[in-house]
Structures are given as C-alpha cells and as structure tokens.
Design an enzyme around this catalytic site. Structure first.
Site, PDB file in Angstrom:
ATOM      1  CB  SER A 190      47.318  32.537  37.133  1.00  0.00           C
ATOM      2  OG  SER A 190      48.022  32.372  38.347  1.00  0.00           O
ATOM      3  CE1 TYR A 203      43.312  35.497  39.824  1.00  0.00           C
ATOM      4  CE2 TYR A 203      44.888  33.808  40.466  1.00  0.00           C
ATOM      5  CZ  TYR A 203      44.591  34.967  39.778  1.00  0.00           C
ATOM      6  OH  TYR A 203      45.579  35.595  39.051  1.00  0.00           O
TER       7      TYR A 203
HETATM    8  P1  NAD Z   1      46.283  44.704  38.679  1.00  0.00           P
HETATM    9  O1  NAD Z   1      45.350  44.819  39.823  1.00  0.00           O
HETATM   10  O2  NAD Z   1      47.281  45.747  38.487  1.00  0.00           O
HETATM   11  O3  NAD Z   1      45.443  44.575  37.343  1.00  0.00           O
HETATM   12  C1  NAD Z   1      44.160  44.006  37.297  1.00  0.00           C
HETATM   13  C2  NAD Z   1      43.258  44.983  36.588  1.00  0.00           C
HETATM   14  O4  NAD Z   1      42.016  44.353  36.303  1.00  0.00           O
HETATM   15  C3  NAD Z   1      42.892  46.214  37.408  1.00  0.00           C
HETATM   16  O5  NAD Z   1      43.838  47.237  37.249  1.00  0.00           O
HETATM   17  C4  NAD Z   1      41.542  46.606  36.818  1.00  0.00           C
HETATM   18  O6  NAD Z   1      41.707  47.640  35.872  1.00  0.00           O
HETATM   19  C5  NAD Z   1      41.100  45.367  36.083  1.00  0.00           C
HETATM   20  N1  NAD Z   1      39.787  44.940  36.528  1.00  0.00           N
HETATM   21  C6  NAD Z   1      39.479  44.234  37.636  1.00  0.00           C
HETATM   22  N2  NAD Z   1      38.152  44.064  37.717  1.00  0.00           N
HETATM   23  C7  NAD Z   1      37.620  44.673  36.638  1.00  0.00           C
HETATM   24  C8  NAD Z   1      36.299  44.862  36.155  1.00  0.00           C
HETATM   25  N3  NAD Z   1      35.248  44.350  36.819  1.00  0.00           N
HETATM   26  N4  NAD Z   1      36.118  45.574  35.012  1.00  0.00           N
HETATM   27  C9  NAD Z   1      37.169  46.099  34.349  1.00  0.00           C
HETATM   28  N5  NAD Z   1      38.447  45.935  34.750  1.00  0.00           N
HETATM   29  C10 NAD Z   1      38.655  45.239  35.877  1.00  0.00           C
HETATM   30  O7  NAD Z   1      46.970  43.288  38.833  1.00  0.00           O
HETATM   31  P2  NAD Z   1      47.767  42.348  37.809  1.00  0.00           P
HETATM   32  O8  NAD Z   1      48.463  41.381  38.666  1.00  0.00           O
HETATM   33  O9  NAD Z   1      48.524  43.123  36.824  1.00  0.00           O
HETATM   34  O10 NAD Z   1      46.591  41.578  37.101  1.00  0.00           O
HETATM   35  C11 NAD Z   1      46.530  41.408  35.704  1.00  0.00           C
HETATM   36  C12 NAD Z   1      46.208  39.963  35.377  1.00  0.00           C
HETATM   37  O11 NAD Z   1      47.320  39.168  35.763  1.00  0.00           O
HETATM   38  C13 NAD Z   1      44.998  39.403  36.115  1.00  0.00           C
HETATM   39  O12 NAD Z   1      44.196  38.655  35.208  1.00  0.00           O
HETATM   40  C14 NAD Z   1      45.621  38.479  37.136  1.00  0.00           C
HETATM   41  O13 NAD Z   1      44.766  37.420  37.474  1.00  0.00           O
HETATM   42  C15 NAD Z   1      46.830  38.013  36.378  1.00  0.00           C
HETATM   43  N6  NAD Z   1      47.888  37.412  37.222  1.00  0.00           N
HETATM   44  C16 NAD Z   1      48.503  38.154  38.175  1.00  0.00           C
HETATM   45  C17 NAD Z   1      49.469  37.557  38.961  1.00  0.00           C
HETATM   46  C18 NAD Z   1      50.179  38.315  40.055  1.00  0.00           C
HETATM   47  O14 NAD Z   1      50.858  37.691  40.865  1.00  0.00           O
HETATM   48  N7  NAD Z   1      50.059  39.618  40.107  1.00  0.00           N
HETATM   49  C19 NAD Z   1      49.829  36.226  38.752  1.00  0.00           C
HETATM   50  C20 NAD Z   1      49.190  35.514  37.757  1.00  0.00           C
HETATM   51  C21 NAD Z   1      48.214  36.117  36.979  1.00  0.00           C
END
Ligand code: NAD
Ligand code: MG
Length: 297
Positions: A190, A203
C-alpha cells in the site's frame, strides 16, 4: 463510468470522484452495498491470453482488488482458485461464475487465513483441483484503525499481523514444493507502507513489511526461477474502506491522490497480470505504485 477502459481518455475523469455518499459497513463488507458499486472489470476487462494455461490462487478474491485480479486472470486464460472469508460466500460465488463464463475452472476456498492450517489446506486444495499452482496472489488484508497510541490495543496489532503478514509465510511455504521455474508470487502492499497516515500505524507497518518481504523472498527464490513482486495501491474504492474507515472520511475518499479520486479495483488488475506473466521476466522484488499520480518513494 467509462464504457471502455482501453479507450485513451483523461484518467483523472475516467471513474467516480468525491464527494461520495456517507456510508459505513461492518467488516469484511459487501461490494453491492457500496454506493457507487466498484468496477472490478465484470463488464470491462478484456483478456488476450497473457496467462494461458496458468493455475492461480488469489486471496481476498471475493471483492475489491482480489476480485478484479481473479476476473482478469481468468480472462487472460488462467484457472483460478478463490480464497475468501466464509461470510463472503455469495460474493465469491459471483466471481466463480465469472471465471467459468471466461471458460476457466474456478475453485471456491472459504477460510480464515489467520489460522496456519487453513493456509496449508487452501494451497493443497488448489493443487488438487487445478492440477498445480504457478501464480500465488496474496491480496487479502485488513485495516482496523486507531487514531491515537493511547487507544492502542495488542489484539489489533495481533489481528493485523496475523491477517496481513503471516499468510505470506504460510501460503508460500505450503506452495513452495509445487512451484516450478516461471512461477510468480504477488503481494499487495500500500502507499501506507511508504507514506503512513498518522492514524493507520498498525496497518502501515504491516504494508511496509509486505514490501520488505517481497524484496527478501525475491532474492531467496531467484535461484529457483520463481519471481516475487508486489503492487502498492493508493486509495481504492473497495469495501475495505467503509468497513474500516470512519463514516465521515468516506465522503472525501481519494481526494488526497494527485488525481483527486480513488482508483477502481479494475485499475489494479493489469499490474497483477503483468507481474504474473512471463513478460515481466526480468522484474523481481519490485513493488509497483498504482496510486493515481502520488509518488511513494
Ligand atoms: P476488500 O475488503 O475487498 O478485500 C480484502 C479481502 O481480504 C476481503 O474480501 C477478505 O476476503 C480478505 N480477508 C480479510 N481478512 C481475511 C482473513 N482473516 N482470512 C482470509 N481472507 C481475509 O478490500 P481491498 O481494498 O480490495 O483489499 C485488498 C488488498 O488491498 C488488502 O491487502 C488491502 O490492504 C490492500 N489495499 C487496499 C487499498 C484501498 O484503498 N482499498 C489501498 C492499498 C492497499
Ligand atoms: Mg470481501
């Protein structure tokens, strides 16, 4: 929203911009409860066989960046195993149907990756059902927030590290005996791993750790011909945000990016495709910024 993601156009105006409607969800969240609904490429991503015949495992595959990556992998010709939390079954089944619609095999793997044994089982079921594994995309993550060190609780850090860091080691260890030269491991860091917000310390440290692990593991696995790369997204319109960020912050979500808007999940998928495909053969240990113009280094 743009009709065609491949048509040259102003990227700043291509997708929805703040202000957004105030909205809050409880974790892990639902893509269909978001207003507006995110674009994961369901109707927009067109593949061209860049991952033909590959066998991929994607974590966090039900929603957000993982969902967009799973859809893209299938349309690029890969069979895809989908890892997600049990309460996300309905969303995961939609993704599985999209994978099948692309003519590929989908495997549904509900389970909490904070448990070591679950990581091993997810890999073993992938190998058993797809006949191998050569793309491991570790995208799942959580983002509980506390604004002040005075509110710090050990259980929050335990949860963040168990969900965001431990599966890197557990999944890769389980996958290792199955990975052949040409395999790729993908991670999801991130912008927070490079430029932390004051209220996201637990985080952010996990996301810095992911980029660091990516560099370490790339060197460790280079002699086996296995590449390890990551993506560092900026703000992305996914359920993670209304699930973990206070309601009032959603209204301006993404305005801090140079583009002034959040990314859509589908805008992350091409980087996960590129880094999985053999066309990035001389890249390993890298974390690519997909941040709407904001530098991370
Ligand atoms: P999202 O909530 O759609 O996806 C995250 C997924 O993680 C969930 O759908 C779930 O299936 C999975 N998850 C969480 N805890 C879990 C567990 N204990 N066991 C199994 N699965 C688990 O959100 P997203 O934003 O698509 O997140 C995906 C990645 O992107 C994450 O690593 C997040 O940190 C990263 N990210 C997101 C952003 C943002 O702004 N959305 C920015 C930077 C990085
Ligand atoms: Mg989800």
């Amino acid at each position: 929203m743009a009709d065609n993601m491949y048509t040259p156009q102003n990227p700043v105006e291509q997708y929805p911009q703040p202000p957004f409607e105030p909205q809050q969800q409880s974790a892990p969240g639902d893509v269909h409860a978001m207003k507006p609904e995110p674009d994961h490429g369901e109707t927009s991503y067109v593949g061209s066989g860049r991952l033909a015949g590959r066998k991929a495992l994607v974590t966090g595959a039900d929603s957000g960046i993982g969902r967009a990556t799973a859809i893209a992998y299938a349309r690029e010709g890969a069979d895809v195993a989908l890892s997600y939390l049990p309460e996300e079954q309905a969303q995961a089944e939609e993704v599985a149907q999209l994978v099948r619609d692309a003519g590929r095999t989908a495997v549904l793997l509900p389970g909490d990756l904070q448990d070591e044994q679950t990581n091993a089982e997810v890999v073993e079921k992938t190998v058993a059902e797809l006949g191998g594994l050569d793309i491991l995309a570790i995208i799942a993550g959580v983002m509980p927030t506390v604004d002040s060190i005075d509110d710090f609780e050990t259980k929050t850090l335990d949860h963040v590290l168990k969900a965001n860091i431990y599966p890197l080691f557990w999944l890769t260890k389980a996958a290792s005996p199955h990975l052949e030269p040409g395999a790729s491991i993908l991670t999801c860091s991130s912008i927070q791993g490079f430029q932390p917000s004051p209220s996201l310390a637990e985080y952010a440290v996990s996301k810095a750790g992911i980029a660091n692990w990516t560099r370490a593991m790339a060197q460790q696995l280079a002699e086996r011909g296995i590449r390890v790369n990551g993506v560092a997204p900026g703000p992305v319109w996914t359920p993670l945000q209304p699930a973990f960020v206070p309601n009032e912050k959603i209204e301006t979500f993404g305005s801090e990016a140079a583009y002034g808007r959040p990314g859509q999940p589908v805008e992350l998928a091409p980087s996960f495709v590129f880094l999985a495909s053999q066309e990035s053969s001389y890249i390993s240990g890298e974390t690519i910024a997909v941040t709407g113009g904001t530098p991370i280094h």
